[in-house]
Design a protein around this motif. Sequence first.
Motif, PDB file in Angstrom:
ATOM      1  N   GLN A 112       4.228  14.568  -8.339  1.00  0.00           N
ATOM      2  CA  GLN A 112       5.412  15.423  -8.271  1.00  0.00           C
ATOM      3  C   GLN A 112       5.943  15.713  -9.670  1.00  0.00           C
ATOM      4  N   ILE A 113       5.929  14.686 -10.520  1.00  0.00           N
ATOM      5  CA  ILE A 113       6.395  14.873 -11.898  1.00  0.00           C
ATOM      6  C   ILE A 113       5.490  15.852 -12.643  1.00  0.00           C
ATOM      7  N   LYS A 114       4.195  15.787 -12.384  1.00  0.00           N
ATOM      8  CA  LYS A 114       3.266  16.712 -13.049  1.00  0.00           C
ATOM      9  C   LYS A 114       3.585  18.168 -12.728  1.00  0.00           C
ATOM     10  N   GLY A 115       4.217  18.402 -11.594  1.00  0.00           N
ATOM     11  CA  GLY A 115       4.540  19.767 -11.196  1.00  0.00           C
ATOM     12  C   GLY A 115       5.840  20.286 -11.774  1.00  0.00           C
ATOM     13  N   VAL A 116       6.594  19.438 -12.513  1.00  0.00           N
ATOM     14  CA  VAL A 116       7.858  19.864 -13.111  1.00  0.00           C
ATOM     15  C   VAL A 116       7.566  20.701 -14.349  1.00  0.00           C
ATOM     16  N   ASP A 117       8.349  21.736 -14.548  1.00  0.00           N
ATOM     17  CA  ASP A 117       8.190  22.597 -15.723  1.00  0.00           C
ATOM     18  C   ASP A 117       8.240  21.776 -17.015  1.00  0.00           C
ATOM     19  N   ASP A 118       7.375  22.116 -17.952  1.00  0.00           N
ATOM     20  CA  ASP A 118       7.298  21.534 -19.288  1.00  0.00           C
ATOM     21  C   ASP A 118       6.670  20.146 -19.304  1.00  0.00           C
ATOM     22  N   ALA A 149       3.399  18.083 -19.589  1.00  0.00           N
ATOM     23  CA  ALA A 149       1.982  18.243 -19.938  1.00  0.00           C
ATOM     24  C   ALA A 149       1.128  17.317 -19.088  1.00  0.00           C
ATOM     25  N   THR A 150       1.565  16.084 -18.944  1.00  0.00           N
ATOM     26  CA  THR A 150       0.852  15.145 -18.086  1.00  0.00           C
ATOM     27  C   THR A 150       1.765  13.970 -17.765  1.00  0.00           C
ATOM     28  N   ALA A 151       1.401  13.218 -16.716  1.00  0.00           N
ATOM     29  CA  ALA A 151       2.125  12.003 -16.334  1.00  0.00           C
ATOM     30  C   ALA A 151       1.122  11.043 -15.731  1.00  0.00           C
ATOM     31  N   MET A 152       1.327   9.751 -15.975  1.00  0.00           N
ATOM     32  CA  MET A 152       0.370   8.765 -15.458  1.00  0.00           C
ATOM     33  C   MET A 152       0.958   7.365 -15.497  1.00  0.00           C
ATOM     34  N   ILE A 153       0.369   6.483 -14.696  1.00  0.00           N
ATOM     35  CA  ILE A 153       0.674   5.052 -14.736  1.00  0.00           C
ATOM     36  C   ILE A 153      -0.535   4.370 -15.367  1.00  0.00           C
ATOM     37  N   SER A 154      -0.350   3.771 -16.522  1.00  0.00           N
ATOM     38  CA  SER A 154      -1.461   3.167 -17.249  1.00  0.00           C
ATOM     39  C   SER A 154      -1.673   1.728 -16.792  1.00  0.00           C
ATOM     40  N   PRO A 155      -2.825   1.152 -17.121  1.00  0.00           N
ATOM     41  CA  PRO A 155      -3.041  -0.263 -16.828  1.00  0.00           C
ATOM     42  C   PRO A 155      -1.946  -1.113 -17.486  1.00  0.00           C
ATOM     43  N   GLY A 156      -1.408  -2.051 -16.734  1.00  0.00           N
ATOM     44  CA  GLY A 156      -0.327  -2.887 -17.248  1.00  0.00           C
ATOM     45  C   GLY A 156       1.038  -2.328 -16.977  1.00  0.00           C
ATOM     46  N   LEU A 199      15.534  15.297  -9.652  1.00  0.00           N
ATOM     47  CA  LEU A 199      14.615  15.031  -8.545  1.00  0.00           C
ATOM     48  C   LEU A 199      14.885  13.689  -7.869  1.00  0.00           C
ATOM     49  N   GLU A 200      15.597  12.803  -8.559  1.00  0.00           N
ATOM     50  CA  GLU A 200      15.689  11.415  -8.118  1.00  0.00           C
ATOM     51  C   GLU A 200      16.248  11.258  -6.709  1.00  0.00           C
ATOM     52  N   SER A 201      17.281  12.000  -6.368  1.00  0.00           N
ATOM     53  CA  SER A 201      17.907  11.846  -5.051  1.00  0.00           C
ATOM     54  C   SER A 201      16.957  12.273  -3.929  1.00  0.00           C
ATOM     55  N   SER A 202      16.246  13.392  -4.137  1.00  0.00           N
ATOM     56  CA  SER A 202      15.311  13.855  -3.090  1.00  0.00           C
ATOM     57  C   SER A 202      14.124  12.909  -2.957  1.00  0.00           C
ATOM     58  N   VAL A 203      13.637  12.350  -4.087  1.00  0.00           N
ATOM     59  CA  VAL A 203      12.538  11.385  -4.041  1.00  0.00           C
ATOM     60  C   VAL A 203      12.971  10.139  -3.277  1.00  0.00           C
ATOM     61  N   ALA A 204      14.208   9.682  -3.538  1.00  0.00           N
ATOM     62  CA  ALA A 204      14.721   8.500  -2.844  1.00  0.00           C
ATOM     63  C   ALA A 204      14.806   8.737  -1.343  1.00  0.00           C
ATOM     64  N   ASP A 205      15.257   9.938  -0.973  1.00  0.00           N
ATOM     65  CA  ASP A 205      15.367  10.254   0.457  1.00  0.00           C
ATOM     66  C   ASP A 205      13.999  10.337   1.121  1.00  0.00           C
ATOM     67  N   ASP A 206      13.009  10.917   0.403  1.00  0.00           N
ATOM     68  CA  ASP A 206      11.701  11.160   1.006  1.00  0.00           C
ATOM     69  C   ASP A 206      10.804   9.922   1.014  1.00  0.00           C
ATOM     70  N   GLY A 258       0.820  -1.211   0.000  1.00  0.00           N
ATOM     71  CA  GLY A 258       0.000   0.000   0.000  1.00  0.00           C
ATOM     72  C   GLY A 258       0.850   1.254   0.000  1.00  0.00           C
ATOM     73  N   GLN A 259       1.924   1.241   0.752  1.00  0.00           N
ATOM     74  CA  GLN A 259       2.834   2.394   0.776  1.00  0.00           C
ATOM     75  C   GLN A 259       3.539   2.570  -0.565  1.00  0.00           C
ATOM     76  N   ARG A 260       3.848   1.437  -1.227  1.00  0.00           N
ATOM     77  CA  ARG A 260       4.496   1.535  -2.554  1.00  0.00           C
ATOM     78  C   ARG A 260       3.554   2.222  -3.542  1.00  0.00           C
ATOM     79  N   ILE A 261       2.279   1.760  -3.553  1.00  0.00           N
ATOM     80  CA  ILE A 261       1.302   2.351  -4.474  1.00  0.00           C
ATOM     81  C   ILE A 261       1.158   3.843  -4.196  1.00  0.00           C
ATOM     82  N   GLU A 262       1.096   4.181  -2.913  1.00  0.00           N
ATOM     83  CA  GLU A 262       0.982   5.590  -2.538  1.00  0.00           C
ATOM     84  C   GLU A 262       2.205   6.379  -2.971  1.00  0.00           C
ATOM     85  N   ALA A 263       3.392   5.773  -2.843  1.00  0.00           N
ATOM     86  CA  ALA A 263       4.625   6.443  -3.257  1.00  0.00           C
ATOM     87  C   ALA A 263       4.668   6.634  -4.767  1.00  0.00           C
TER      88      ALA A 263
END
Length: 782
Positions: free
Chosen positions: A492-498, A500-507, A541-548, A480-485
Amino acid sequence: MATYLYRIGKWAYLNKFKMIAIWLLVLVGMGVAAATLSKPTSESFSIPGIPSEKAQTQMVEAFPEKPKFDENVSVKYVIKAPAGANLTEPQYQAAINTMVEQMKQFDKAKAPEESIANPFDTYGTKDNPGPGRDAVIEYQEQTFGKSPASAEADAQASSPINQDATIAQLGAAFDVEAAADVSSTAHTQMEDVANSARASGLTVEMSGTALPQPAIGFTSELIGMGVGAIVMILTFASLVAWGMPLITALVGVIIGMLGVTAATFFFDLSSETPILATMIGLAVGIDYALFIVSRYRHEVHTSKSRAEAAGKAVGTAGSAVVFAGATVFIALAALFIVNIPFLTAMGLAAAGTVLVAVLVALTLLPAILGVFGNKVFAGRLKFLNPPDVTPHDPARRHNGQRWVNQVVKRPAIFVIGSIVILGLLAIPIGGLKLGLPNDGNGDPSTTQRKAYDLVAEGFGPGQNNPFVVVADGSGIADEGQRIEAFDGLVNQIKGVDDVATAMISPGDLNEAKDTAIISVLPASASGDDATQQLVKDLRGLESSVADDTGLTYGVTGQTAIEIDVSDQLSSALIPYLIVVVGLAFILLMIVFRSILVPLTAALGFLLSIGATFGATVAIFTNGDFGLVGNPQPLVSFLPIILIGIVFGLAMDYQVFLVSRMREAYIHGTPAKEAVISGFSHSSRVVAAAAAIMISVFAAFMLQDMVFIKAIGFALAVAVVFDAFIVRMTLIPAVLAMLGDKAWWLPKWLDKILPNVDIEGEKLNKTLAAEQEASDEREALKV
C-alpha cells in the motif's frame, strides 16, 4: 527603583576594590564550575511528543539493539569510479580493499573487524551477489512469498552499490558517546583514507556525524569589539572612556560563557548556543555600559562629587538598563513556553548572559569608574565634540537635534515614509521557507554536500532521506495474519505518490514478530515539497489501515523528525509572539505611564521585524544580489529566535530614547519640545549603541555555520531598521503628532500600576531633602 540603584552605584564607586573583588570571585567560581562540569554540546533537534519522536521511541522499545537516528557517530564514504569505468575493475577493488584496511585502524572504531568490509564482498552485485544480497532475496521470498524478480528489486533497493556499480557506499562507526569525542587522530585518519583512494583515480567524498564540525572562531568577536571601540572613541571624544564599556562587556561575556559551559552538565545544549549567547551578551553588555557612562558624563557636570554622579547615572540610566534588560530577558527566557528543549536551552543561555550584563553594568562599571576617578574622560580628542557641554560651554546644535527638528516639523511625511520603506522591504517575506541544516543544503564546496550529491546521482535523491514506518501488529493474534498485514502495508505504501520503494529488510521484524520496520525511500529530495507532502500522506493512511487490518503505525526517520520540528516551531511562533509582546506591553506601561507609547512601540516592532524577514529571505533564500553563494531555506528556529532577540533590542532603544522624552515632559516641557529635548540628549548614545550592535552582529557572518551567518545578518539589519527607521524616525514623528495624548493613562490604571520612577523624580526629591537636611545641620553648627 532609581533611589535604590543610586545607592548601589554610589556604594560601588566608593567601595571599588571590594566590588571588583566580588566579581573576580564570581569569575573564578564560574571558571571552576565550567572546568569540572562541562560536557560536549549536542546536535539533536528532536522534540519530545512530536509524532516522529513517538514512533522512534516505539522502534527502540521493540528493537533495543537499534540506535536512535541521531545517536550513531559514524562516517560514510561515497565512492565513484572514473567516467566510463566500473568499481568492479581490479585496480578499483584493490583501492577499496586498501580503504577498508585503513578504516579498521581508525581510533576508537566500533567492532572494526565485523562492521567494516568491502561492500562488493559482503553484499555484491546482481551479476556477482554476495551473502548479504542472497540473504535479502531469500528473506523476501520465504517470509513474504515474493517472486524472484520482486525480491531482486528489493535487494537492489537496499544495496550499498548502485545498479551499474559505478557508485558505492561504505562506512565505519565509532565507539564514542558524542561526535565531540571523536579524536583529532581519527579525523586525520578519515582524511588520509579518502586521499589515498583519490590517488588511485576514484572520486571519494565523506559525510556523517564523526566528521569535524565547523570551528567556532573568535574573529567575529574581535571585529565587533574593534568597531565598538572606534564608535565609543568617537562618542566620548576620549581615549580612556571607551574602554569602560568594553571591559565590563568582556567580563560579562566571559562569565556568561563559563556559565553556559557549566550548564552543559545539566542540559543538552547545541553548538550554536554559546555563539548566540556570546553575540547577545557582547552587544547588550557594551550598550548598557555605554548608556550609563554617557549619563555619568552628563551628571558629572551637575553633581557635587563624582561618587554622587556615578550614583545618579546608575539610578537614572541604570533604571532604563534594568527595564531594557528585562524586556530582552523576557523575550529570550519566554522561549520555554514553546516546549522545545533545545530552543528553551538556547533562550535561557542567552537570557542568562543578558542578566549578567545588566548586573555587571550596575555594579562593576561604577567600581571601574571609581578606579579611574577624574581620569575617566582623559585623552581628550580636541577635533571631536564631546557628547555633553559643561555649564561653562556655549550651547551647540548637533546632527541628532537637527534631525529630530525636521521630524517633528513634518511628522506625517516621516510616518508615511517610514511605513512605506519598511513595507517594501517586507515584500520578499512571502517566499519564506524553513528547514533544518542537513548535507543537502550545505555549502557545495564541502565534502558532505558532495557526498550527498553523489548518493542522489547513483541511488536517487530519496536515498539521502529515507523514512521509517514503525508498524505495530500486536492487535492481530495470528502470526501469519500479522505477516500478511505487514506485507499488505508495504504494498500500500508503494502505491503512495512520491514513494520510490518500500520494504521490510532482514532484522526489521522483531523477535515476537508483532512489530515491523518498513524502510521507505521517497522519489524526491528532503527539501522538496513532495517529500513534505509524502509524510502527510503516509500519516493520513494510518486510520484506514488500522480499520482495515488492525495495524497501527508511526512515521519517523531523520527527515521526518526535521519536518515535525519545523512544523512545531512554526505553530509555536504566534503564541510566543503574543506572550512576549503582551508581557513587554505591560512592562512598558509601567515604565512610561502610557498606553499609546507601548502600543506604538509594539507596532513599530512589527514593521521592523517584517522588513528584517523580507531582507533575510531575499538574501539567503532567494539569493538576491548574489551575496550568498548557496541560497537555501532559513533554519526553522531562526524566526522565533530572531523575534525574541529583536523585540528585546527594539524595546532597549525605545526605553533609552523615550524615557528621556518622558523625563523632560513630566518636568514641564511641552509635548513636542519634550520629544526634541529627549531625543537631543539620547540620540548620540543610541546611535552609537546601534552602530556597535550592527558591527557585533554583522561580524558573526564570518562564522562557518549557515545559521550563525543568517542570524548575524538578520540581527544586523534588524537593528538598522528598528533603531534608525523606527525608534529614531517613526516613533518621534508619531509622538509629535499625538502630543499630550501620547502620555495619557486612565486614572484607575495609574493607581494599579507600580511607580518605578525611571526618570529619577523621586531620587531628585530625596537628594534635595538630604541636601536641605545637611545644610540645616551645618547652619546649626555655626
